[in-house]
Structures are given as C-alpha cells and as structure tokens.
Design a protein around this motif. Sequence first.
Motif, PDB file in Angstrom:
ATOM      1  N   TYR A 215     -10.594  29.685 -28.589  1.00  0.00           N
ATOM      2  CA  TYR A 215      -9.655  30.198 -27.580  1.00  0.00           C
ATOM      3  C   TYR A 215      -8.215  30.147 -28.102  1.00  0.00           C
ATOM      4  O   TYR A 215      -7.400  31.014 -27.812  1.00  0.00           O
ATOM      5  CB  TYR A 215      -9.830  29.302 -26.335  1.00  0.00           C
ATOM      6  CG  TYR A 215      -9.176  29.730 -25.033  1.00  0.00           C
ATOM      7  CD1 TYR A 215      -8.924  31.060 -24.715  1.00  0.00           C
ATOM      8  CD2 TYR A 215      -8.845  28.745 -24.087  1.00  0.00           C
ATOM      9  CE1 TYR A 215      -8.353  31.397 -23.494  1.00  0.00           C
ATOM     10  CE2 TYR A 215      -8.275  29.074 -22.871  1.00  0.00           C
ATOM     11  CZ  TYR A 215      -8.026  30.407 -22.581  1.00  0.00           C
ATOM     12  OH  TYR A 215      -7.462  30.728 -21.379  1.00  0.00           O
ATOM     13  N   HIS A 216      -7.914  29.112 -28.917  1.00  0.00           N
ATOM     14  CA  HIS A 216      -6.529  28.928 -29.371  1.00  0.00           C
ATOM     15  C   HIS A 216      -6.182  29.746 -30.612  1.00  0.00           C
ATOM     16  O   HIS A 216      -5.012  29.854 -30.976  1.00  0.00           O
ATOM     17  CB  HIS A 216      -6.251  27.446 -29.649  1.00  0.00           C
ATOM     18  CG  HIS A 216      -6.765  26.943 -30.980  1.00  0.00           C
ATOM     19  ND1 HIS A 216      -8.095  26.714 -31.241  1.00  0.00           N
ATOM     20  CD2 HIS A 216      -6.113  26.623 -32.134  1.00  0.00           C
ATOM     21  CE1 HIS A 216      -8.238  26.270 -32.475  1.00  0.00           C
ATOM     22  NE2 HIS A 216      -7.062  26.216 -33.050  1.00  0.00           N
ATOM     23  N   LEU A 217      -7.185  30.317 -31.264  1.00  0.00           N
ATOM     24  CA  LEU A 217      -6.936  30.856 -32.615  1.00  0.00           C
ATOM     25  C   LEU A 217      -5.811  31.902 -32.687  1.00  0.00           C
ATOM     26  O   LEU A 217      -4.884  31.750 -33.486  1.00  0.00           O
ATOM     27  CB  LEU A 217      -8.235  31.407 -33.218  1.00  0.00           C
ATOM     28  CG  LEU A 217      -9.345  30.374 -33.458  1.00  0.00           C
ATOM     29  CD1 LEU A 217     -10.577  31.052 -34.067  1.00  0.00           C
ATOM     30  CD2 LEU A 217      -8.879  29.231 -34.348  1.00  0.00           C
ATOM     31  N   PRO A 218      -5.834  32.969 -31.844  1.00  0.00           N
ATOM     32  CA  PRO A 218      -4.768  33.973 -31.988  1.00  0.00           C
ATOM     33  C   PRO A 218      -3.415  33.493 -31.463  1.00  0.00           C
ATOM     34  O   PRO A 218      -2.398  34.124 -31.735  1.00  0.00           O
ATOM     35  CB  PRO A 218      -5.261  35.149 -31.133  1.00  0.00           C
ATOM     36  CG  PRO A 218      -6.596  34.783 -30.624  1.00  0.00           C
ATOM     37  CD  PRO A 218      -6.798  33.336 -30.815  1.00  0.00           C
ATOM     38  N   LEU A 220      -2.149  29.731 -31.213  1.00  0.00           N
ATOM     39  CA  LEU A 220      -1.532  28.673 -32.022  1.00  0.00           C
ATOM     40  C   LEU A 220      -1.391  29.101 -33.487  1.00  0.00           C
ATOM     41  O   LEU A 220      -0.443  28.705 -34.167  1.00  0.00           O
ATOM     42  CB  LEU A 220      -2.371  27.390 -31.918  1.00  0.00           C
ATOM     43  CG  LEU A 220      -1.832  26.185 -32.682  1.00  0.00           C
ATOM     44  CD1 LEU A 220      -0.442  25.791 -32.211  1.00  0.00           C
ATOM     45  CD2 LEU A 220      -2.786  24.999 -32.545  1.00  0.00           C
ATOM     46  N   HIS A 221      -2.330  29.915 -33.953  1.00  0.00           N
ATOM     47  CA  HIS A 221      -2.298  30.302 -35.370  1.00  0.00           C
ATOM     48  C   HIS A 221      -1.739  31.711 -35.574  1.00  0.00           C
ATOM     49  O   HIS A 221      -2.097  32.403 -36.523  1.00  0.00           O
ATOM     50  CB  HIS A 221      -3.706  30.186 -35.967  1.00  0.00           C
ATOM     51  CG  HIS A 221      -4.265  28.800 -35.888  1.00  0.00           C
ATOM     52  ND1 HIS A 221      -3.636  27.716 -36.464  1.00  0.00           N
ATOM     53  CD2 HIS A 221      -5.360  28.310 -35.263  1.00  0.00           C
ATOM     54  CE1 HIS A 221      -4.339  26.615 -36.211  1.00  0.00           C
ATOM     55  NE2 HIS A 221      -5.384  26.944 -35.484  1.00  0.00           N
ATOM     56  N   ARG A 222      -0.850  32.133 -34.643  1.00  0.00           N
ATOM     57  CA  ARG A 222      -0.339  33.514 -34.720  1.00  0.00           C
ATOM     58  C   ARG A 222       0.467  33.764 -35.988  1.00  0.00           C
ATOM     59  O   ARG A 222       0.572  34.890 -36.447  1.00  0.00           O
ATOM     60  CB  ARG A 222       0.497  33.846 -33.486  1.00  0.00           C
ATOM     61  CG  ARG A 222       1.723  32.965 -33.283  1.00  0.00           C
ATOM     62  CD  ARG A 222       2.299  33.156 -31.882  1.00  0.00           C
ATOM     63  NE  ARG A 222       3.292  32.134 -31.565  1.00  0.00           N
ATOM     64  CZ  ARG A 222       2.996  30.918 -31.118  1.00  0.00           C
ATOM     65  NH1 ARG A 222       1.728  30.565 -30.941  1.00  0.00           N
ATOM     66  NH2 ARG A 222       3.936  30.036 -30.869  1.00  0.00           N
ATOM     67  N   GLU A 338       0.055  23.186 -37.644  1.00  0.00           N
ATOM     68  CA  GLU A 338      -0.298  23.940 -36.436  1.00  0.00           C
ATOM     69  C   GLU A 338      -1.234  23.095 -35.558  1.00  0.00           C
ATOM     70  O   GLU A 338      -0.839  22.621 -34.499  1.00  0.00           O
ATOM     71  CB  GLU A 338      -0.885  25.306 -36.818  1.00  0.00           C
ATOM     72  CG  GLU A 338       0.164  26.157 -37.555  1.00  0.00           C
ATOM     73  CD  GLU A 338      -0.319  27.519 -38.050  1.00  0.00           C
ATOM     74  OE1 GLU A 338      -1.469  27.890 -37.782  1.00  0.00           O
ATOM     75  OE2 GLU A 338       0.484  28.212 -38.715  1.00  0.00           O
ATOM     76  N   ASP A 339      -2.463  22.821 -36.036  1.00  0.00           N
ATOM     77  CA  ASP A 339      -3.421  22.080 -35.193  1.00  0.00           C
ATOM     78  C   ASP A 339      -2.962  20.643 -34.906  1.00  0.00           C
ATOM     79  O   ASP A 339      -2.843  20.235 -33.751  1.00  0.00           O
ATOM     80  CB  ASP A 339      -4.792  22.045 -35.868  1.00  0.00           C
ATOM     81  CG  ASP A 339      -5.431  23.422 -35.932  1.00  0.00           C
ATOM     82  OD1 ASP A 339      -5.651  24.010 -34.865  1.00  0.00           O
ATOM     83  OD2 ASP A 339      -5.697  23.897 -37.041  1.00  0.00           O
ATOM     84  N   TYR A 340      -2.721  19.873 -35.957  1.00  0.00           N
ATOM     85  CA  TYR A 340      -2.450  18.450 -35.743  1.00  0.00           C
ATOM     86  C   TYR A 340      -1.017  18.210 -35.246  1.00  0.00           C
ATOM     87  O   TYR A 340      -0.768  17.233 -34.543  1.00  0.00           O
ATOM     88  CB  TYR A 340      -2.753  17.634 -37.007  1.00  0.00           C
ATOM     89  CG  TYR A 340      -4.241  17.536 -37.317  1.00  0.00           C
ATOM     90  CD1 TYR A 340      -5.198  18.114 -36.463  1.00  0.00           C
ATOM     91  CD2 TYR A 340      -4.705  16.865 -38.449  1.00  0.00           C
ATOM     92  CE1 TYR A 340      -6.550  18.025 -36.750  1.00  0.00           C
ATOM     93  CE2 TYR A 340      -6.064  16.763 -38.731  1.00  0.00           C
ATOM     94  CZ  TYR A 340      -6.985  17.359 -37.882  1.00  0.00           C
ATOM     95  OH  TYR A 340      -8.331  17.264 -38.154  1.00  0.00           O
TER      96      TYR A 340
HETATM   97 FE   LIG Z   1      -6.801  25.560 -34.908  1.00  0.00          FE
END
Ligand SMILES: [Fe+2]
Length: 397
Positions: A215-218, A220-222, A338-340
């Motif tokens: 769900y977060h990919l587009p 948080l990782h834009r 990004e993730d952490y």
């Molecule tokens: Fe991620």
Amino acid sequence: MTRAQLVDIARRGVAHYRAGTVDQESGIHEVPVANYHDADRWQLEMDHIFGRLPLMVAFSAELRGAGAYKAMDVAGMPVLLSRGDGGAVRAFVNMCSHRGAIVVADGLGTARRHACPYHSWTYDSHGDLVGIRDAATFGDVDKSCNGLTSLPVAERAGLVWVTLRPAGSIDIDAHLCGYGEMLTHLDFENCHVVGRQTVEGPGWKVAYDGYLDYYHLPVLHRESFGPDMSSEALFDSWGPHQRVTAPDRHFAELAELPEDEWTIERLIGGVWTIFPHVSIAAFDAGGKMYMVSQLFPGDAAGESYTIQNFLHTRPPDDEQAELVAERMAFLERVVRDEDYYTGKRIERTVRTGAKSVFMFGRNEGGGQRFHRWVDAVLATDDADLAELFGSGVESLR
Ligand SMILES: [Fe+2]
C-alpha cells in the motif's frame, strides 16, 4: 506438485488482474498501539517468538564444505554454525566451556579448529573440545563432556535455521507448513552470496509491517522505485509465512501466455517472507539478485537491525560486482532513508498515547495475518506450539 501451487496462485493473480480486483479480508483489523512499545509485551515476544521459534540465520552457500563456519549474534545470543566432516551443519552457543569467552569472532571462514582467544582452549568443527592449553597443570577435565553447547539446527531450501534453546528441538517441516517446498523454487542452494550490509531500524514489528505492505510503495517510495509499483497486493500464506504479489504488469504478461509457458521463473515474483523475521525480494543486477533481509530485535522495543544479504544466481565477476555494489547502495538508501526513517518516527508517535489502535485495511491482509500470528504465538504454551503450526493454520487466515 509445488509448481501446481505456484500455477494456482498465478491463475488467481491473472483473474484479479483481468477483473481489476484485489484480495479483500473480511474487515479492517485493529492492532493496539501499545503492542508496539509496551516493554513487558516486548520481553514476551523475545522469549516466546525469538527465544523459541526457528530463526533463519544463514545460507547453505555461506557454509560450503567441511569446516566452513559462520559466527554471529542472533537476538542477543552468540551463535556458531559449522559444517562438519559428514556434511551436516551444526550450531552451537559460541561460548567457551572454560570461562565463557566468545570463541569465534563474528564472521565467516573455514577452519578445522577454533581456539578461544582468552586461554586458547580449542574446539573442532563438531564443537568437541580437543585441546586444553597446559592441560598437565590445569587439572583433570573430561573433554568429552565439555564441548560447545549445541543448538537445534536445520537446513532446507539452501537456508539454515536455528532455535536459541540449547535443550530444545527443531521440527522445521512442521514450522514451515509446506512453505519449505515453495522456497526451493528460489534455488538458494545454487546461489552465490555477493554482499551483506546492516541497517539500523525501528522496533521489529514496525519494520516487519513494511515488508508485508504494498500500500505504501508508490507513496513513501515516490522518489525511488515507487512510481513503477502497484499499491495493491495479493497474499498467499503457509502458516505464518507469506508471499506478497501485485496484480500488475507481471500478471498482465502471464495473461498473454498459455499456461505451459508459465516457467518457474515467471511464477516466483513478489516478496517472500519467512515468519517471524525474514523478507526476500528479487532485483536485477547483471542477472537475478535476491535481497534477503534478516530482521533482528535490538536492545529494546523501539530498536532493531536488519542484515541485508545479497545472493546472486550466477558466480561473481567484475562487471557483476559493479552492478551489485550499485544495487546494494540503492537498497540501503531506500530502506534506511525511506522505510526505517519513517519507522523511527512512528516509534516517536506510538509513545504519545494519542491513538489506541492502528488499522490494517482489507487489502493489508499480510499485516493482519502477521499480527494475528504474533498474538497467537505469544498466547501459546510450549506444549501446544506444534499444534498451532499444524491445525491452527486455517483459523488464522
Ligand atoms: Fe517500503
């Protein structure tokens, strides 16, 4: 047999792709925010999850040949893995029988003997005590019952698991709930370990939530890989172990092909997780490269670290090394910045008391199942654990 399972999963993915639908759980699942920071609960997770479930600690490719060893810290326990003369991998608490020094420094290598750095007591690759320095003046010691302390260990699908209970046992097939056969399709047995790096992270559950989350990919990782990614997910589970795929271009390609052209290579995409702490994703780096992330808890509820292991399907060469280094730097940056980065900021909010629950939506089934399994393992006594991983599987879907 297991190809048929992969084909079934792909058929479902193709059907979702054609219909423009996704997997839907029966409802939104709420997880108490306290589960992420409560110190007593965290200690219970350490004891009941990391302290007694099999943990995936090494690759067969790291332990090729008699005498090959790997020493590492596993959730606070110094562990030594060593392949003996007969070919079997053994695992030990990496602790000298004399006065407790860590015998083998963290790392990998090949050695017939391991000498303790404190007083030079010596052990062989089977963990047997074979040498006591100045034995004549030390006094009588029965070497046969003073070897390194064994830990339960198992090797499947090119991966090595241990449990951290010296007196315990390991039934890896029961633990894997059929997933071990699926993992053989990734062919780790024939891969080459080409790199390894460590990233400090937020609490282990905040971190792990991210690996099950498309769900977060587009969003948080834009700025990195997100624009190409679907935010919708399909989940398949074998007990607590889950594979995540997306009903996107991958299934669009499959939909154009007759099923007998659905090669294994086309059927094994997505993210493969191994409960409670491993995530596997594939990337291109002059051929196929896996990133196998091993997540370990840190010293408190809000801390963890992740060892990113990189395995390549073809032997290393100079050209590949350059591409691998580039990919590794990219994946370290994405996960750390990004993730952490986001996860560590979540660690700040969970302590505010402002919210009592977090929500996992109807297309966030991976996180739903992960938290249900964490709850179930915490609530299960040792005697009933095997049953949970057997007959309890369906009830937690
Ligand atoms: Fe991620």
